[in-house]
Scaffold this motif. Sequence first.
Motif, PDB file in Angstrom:
ATOM      1  N   UNK A  59       0.881  -1.322  -0.111  1.00  0.00           N
ATOM      2  CA  UNK A  59       0.000   0.184  -0.068  1.00  0.00           C
ATOM      3  C   UNK A  59       0.625   1.388   0.009  1.00  0.00           C
ATOM      4  N   UNK A  60       2.046   1.370   0.581  1.00  0.00           N
ATOM      5  CA  UNK A  60       2.829   2.560   0.972  1.00  0.00           C
ATOM      6  C   UNK A  60       3.352   2.881  -0.584  1.00  0.00           C
ATOM      7  N   UNK A  61       3.921   1.524  -1.372  1.00  0.00           N
ATOM      8  CA  UNK A  61       4.408   1.700  -2.546  1.00  0.00           C
ATOM      9  C   UNK A  61       3.215   2.197  -3.672  1.00  0.00           C
ATOM     10  N   UNK A  62       2.090   1.594  -3.652  1.00  0.00           N
ATOM     11  CA  UNK A  62       1.094   2.000  -4.390  1.00  0.00           C
ATOM     12  C   UNK A  62       0.603   3.750  -4.251  1.00  0.00           C
ATOM     13  N   UNK A  63       0.614   4.057  -2.836  1.00  0.00           N
ATOM     14  CA  UNK A  63       0.493   5.342  -2.546  1.00  0.00           C
ATOM     15  C   UNK A  63       1.524   6.523  -2.963  1.00  0.00           C
ATOM     16  N   UNK A  65       4.033   6.838  -0.972  1.00  0.00           N
ATOM     17  CA  UNK A  65       4.475   7.279   0.424  1.00  0.00           C
ATOM     18  C   UNK A  65       5.715   6.554   1.015  1.00  0.00           C
ATOM     19  N   UNK A  66       6.089   5.466   0.097  1.00  0.00           N
ATOM     20  CA  UNK A  66       7.105   4.695   0.941  1.00  0.00           C
ATOM     21  C   UNK A  66       7.291   3.529  -0.162  1.00  0.00           C
ATOM     22  N   UNK A  92       8.779  17.916  -0.064  1.00  0.00           N
ATOM     23  CA  UNK A  92       9.996  18.597   0.841  1.00  0.00           C
ATOM     24  C   UNK A  92      11.034  17.751   0.447  1.00  0.00           C
ATOM     25  N   UNK A  93      11.366  16.802  -0.411  1.00  0.00           N
ATOM     26  CA  UNK A  93      12.145  15.942  -0.817  1.00  0.00           C
ATOM     27  C   UNK A  93      12.936  15.294   0.743  1.00  0.00           C
ATOM     28  N   UNK A  94      12.199  14.751   1.487  1.00  0.00           N
ATOM     29  CA  UNK A  94      12.411  13.969   2.413  1.00  0.00           C
ATOM     30  C   UNK A  94      11.674  12.765   2.942  1.00  0.00           C
ATOM     31  N   UNK A  95      12.330  11.896   3.422  1.00  0.00           N
ATOM     32  CA  UNK A  95      11.459  10.510   3.963  1.00  0.00           C
ATOM     33  C   UNK A  95      12.089  10.041   5.177  1.00  0.00           C
ATOM     34  N   UNK A  96      11.493   9.189   5.948  1.00  0.00           N
ATOM     35  CA  UNK A  96      12.077   8.163   7.024  1.00  0.00           C
ATOM     36  C   UNK A  96      12.740   7.336   6.414  1.00  0.00           C
ATOM     37  N   UNK A  97      13.577   6.596   6.995  1.00  0.00           N
ATOM     38  CA  UNK A  97      13.816   5.323   6.662  1.00  0.00           C
ATOM     39  C   UNK A  97      14.055   4.229   7.971  1.00  0.00           C
ATOM     40  N   UNK A  98      13.528   2.972   7.609  1.00  0.00           N
ATOM     41  CA  UNK A  98      13.476   2.078   8.539  1.00  0.00           C
ATOM     42  C   UNK A  98      13.932   0.874   8.170  1.00  0.00           C
ATOM     43  N   UNK A  99      14.365  -0.290   9.200  1.00  0.00           N
ATOM     44  CA  UNK A  99      14.941  -1.407   8.799  1.00  0.00           C
ATOM     45  C   UNK A  99      14.744  -2.288   9.964  1.00  0.00           C
ATOM     46  N   UNK A 100      14.876  -3.633   9.469  1.00  0.00           N
ATOM     47  CA  UNK A 100      14.755  -4.841  10.545  1.00  0.00           C
ATOM     48  C   UNK A 100      15.522  -5.620  10.007  1.00  0.00           C
ATOM     49  N   UNK A 101      16.214  -6.676  11.124  1.00  0.00           N
ATOM     50  CA  UNK A 101      16.998  -7.792  10.484  1.00  0.00           C
ATOM     51  C   UNK A 101      16.741  -9.124  11.617  1.00  0.00           C
TER      52      UNK A 101
END
Length: 183
Positions: A59-63, A65-66, A92-101
């Motif tokens: 959903x974030x890819x389709x919208x 937003x991420x 605003x040319x910005x985003x948050x990044x997240x990750x888990x492993x």
Amino acid sequence: MEKDFPTLETNRLILRKVSIDDAKDMYTYLSDQDVVKPMGLEPFETVEDVWDEIKWYQSIYEKGTGIRWGITLKDSNKVIGSCGFLNRHPKHYRTEIGYELSSDYWGQGIASEALKAVSKYGFEHFQLERIEALIELTNIPSQKLVEKQGFQREGLLRHYEFANGKFEDLYMYSILKEDLQLI
């Protein structure tokens, strides 16, 4: 967003789109308290719970937003974590990044390799100026990970999110496009 989901390749990793077929592999780490607690989540209880996570990625890819990539080792198609952008603000040319492993792969430089590839992709393909990382105060390994990649701690966000029944303070980290030239 691009029409076709991009696949990223590093020395050891393939970062790719996840599907329902990956739910069992993802359950392995999303059911691990040590992995999900810093994300503000409770451990997933069933493989079916992972389906909602995969649907959220879609959903974030389709919208627009991420975007969230599944992390796989080149010699295996097994998803061992994820990394990507959320709360993207193109204006605003910005985003948050997240990750888990998966904890089975901690301490091997895999998260660092994925974070570097995803950040580079964001600056090059989304024309980002700024990437932010919000990290719990007690998550020292994650703080060290982003600092190693050139992120700078900007400050403390008090009671920034409500997770696991309480308000959490988070550190705000960021890296700017120009910071990459310094690394």
